[in-house]
Design a protein around this motif. Structure first.
Motif, PDB file in Angstrom:
ATOM      1  N   GLY A 241       0.824  -1.198   0.000  1.00  0.00           N
ATOM      2  CA  GLY A 241       0.000   0.000   0.000  1.00  0.00           C
ATOM      3  C   GLY A 241       0.858   1.248   0.000  1.00  0.00           C
ATOM      4  O   GLY A 241       2.089   1.189   0.006  1.00  0.00           O
ATOM      5  N   ARG A 242       0.196   2.414   0.013  1.00  0.00           N
ATOM      6  CA  ARG A 242       0.915   3.682   0.029  1.00  0.00           C
ATOM      7  C   ARG A 242       0.156   4.682   0.892  1.00  0.00           C
ATOM      8  O   ARG A 242      -1.078   4.661   0.978  1.00  0.00           O
ATOM      9  N   GLU A 243       0.902   5.566   1.523  1.00  0.00           N
ATOM     10  CA  GLU A 243       0.296   6.617   2.318  1.00  0.00           C
ATOM     11  C   GLU A 243      -0.275   7.682   1.392  1.00  0.00           C
ATOM     12  O   GLU A 243       0.403   8.139   0.473  1.00  0.00           O
ATOM     13  N   ILE A 244      -1.516   8.119   1.667  1.00  0.00           N
ATOM     14  CA  ILE A 244      -2.142   9.132   0.822  1.00  0.00           C
ATOM     15  C   ILE A 244      -2.484  10.413   1.579  1.00  0.00           C
ATOM     16  O   ILE A 244      -2.764  11.437   0.963  1.00  0.00           O
ATOM     17  N   ALA A 245      -2.458  10.377   2.902  1.00  0.00           N
ATOM     18  CA  ALA A 245      -2.719  11.598   3.677  1.00  0.00           C
ATOM     19  C   ALA A 245      -2.229  11.392   5.100  1.00  0.00           C
ATOM     20  O   ALA A 245      -2.245  10.270   5.615  1.00  0.00           O
ATOM     21  N   ARG A 246      -1.808  12.485   5.726  1.00  0.00           N
ATOM     22  CA  ARG A 246      -1.386  12.455   7.127  1.00  0.00           C
ATOM     23  C   ARG A 246      -2.018  13.651   7.836  1.00  0.00           C
ATOM     24  O   ARG A 246      -2.046  14.760   7.293  1.00  0.00           O
TER      25      ARG A 246
END
Length: 273
Positions: A241-246
């Motif tokens: 997966g990948r990070e899309i928002a923090r």
């Protein structure tokens, strides 16, 4: 404090702030008719996207709602969790326009999370006879309940895939909280994440392509509010997966299904410091 309701758009992978209000607002759903449903102050609220604002939804006697609610696949009903009658969370259903809730779950505590795509079942978390929290299916017509998971220290946050073939959930074993999926009959348990982060609340997209979930920092216990958290997007068939928002959030940010019909966007809530 303040709450900011946001929409993540797949096109451009962009975040659109929709409405910022005082106080704690939690757990957005995306209704098939195009508005959002959220929880605040033990009540249910509608957010029309054409002119965003909080509009109260009538829930009869139910005035102690938590942030577990979801519209039925056809949009005609809303299932929700409330503890006004028993002091422990029960699952109810009512007309989507509002009204008096009708109890669905016989056993408590039960925390609603979603519907099967055919509308025959609600999927939820529950704790029985002093045991750990697990994943359950309750038939809407009869109220009959069965447990789907076993051998977890804690299992929570269930949501059906759009084809009805899988129930995704977060499961804790030996101190690690990861995303899992299982067939509705309890077969073919599969672990879908395996990393240092603490993963909660997976939601498969209606298009069948993605799963969005919340990731807490390593070592987080439970699903607290007001931490530095991230949204992750992973392929529904499995894989990295990948990070899309923090943002600042956690509990209340992504508890329940929030994808738009078609899967081009989803709603979440962040809590500006």
């Amino acid at each position: 404090m303040e709450s900011e309701i946001c929409i993540w758009h797949a096109a451009g992978a962009s975040v659109e702030p929709v409405l910022r209000v005082p106080g704690r607002v939690e757990a957005p759903n995306w209704h098939p008719e195009g508005h959002l449903l959220v929880n605040a102050e033990g009540r249910l609220w509608r957010v029309p996207l054409a002119a965003p604002r909080l509009e109260p939804v009538e829930t009869g006697f139910a005035r102690r709602l938590n942030n577990d609610h979801a519209p039925s696949p056809d949009g005609a009903r809303i299932a929700l969790s409330d503890k006004t009658e028993t002091g422990r969370s029960c699952i109810y259903q009512m007309p989507a326009a509002g009204g008096t809730p009708e109890r669905l779950s016989r056993n408590t505590p039960s925390w609603l999370h979603g519907w099967s795509p055919d509308g025959r079942f609600v999927v939820h978390a529950g704790a029985r006879d002093g045991g750990p929290v697990g994943i359950y299916l309750t038939e809407v017509a009869s109220g009959a309940e069965r447990c789907v998971t076993a051998a977890f220290d804690h299992a929570d946050g269930p949501d059906f895939s759009a084809d009805g073939g899988w129930i995704w959930f977060n499961g804790e074993r030996d101190g690690a909280v990861d995303i899992w999926r299982i067939r509705p009959d309890g077969r073919e348990l599969q672990r879908m994440t395996d990393g240092p982060g603490v993963d909660w609340f997976p939601h498969p997209s209606p298009c069948g392509a993605h799963v969005v979930h919340l990731r807490y920092p390593p070592g987080t216990t439970g699903h607290p509010a007001d931490l530095d958290v991230a949204l992750w997007l992973m392929p529904q068939q499995g894989g990295p997966g990948r990070e899309i928002a923090r943002f600042r959030g956690g509990q209340g940010s992504l508890n329940v299904p929030s994808w738009a019909p078609g899967g081009a966007a989803f709603a979440f809530i962040r809590y500006p410091a």
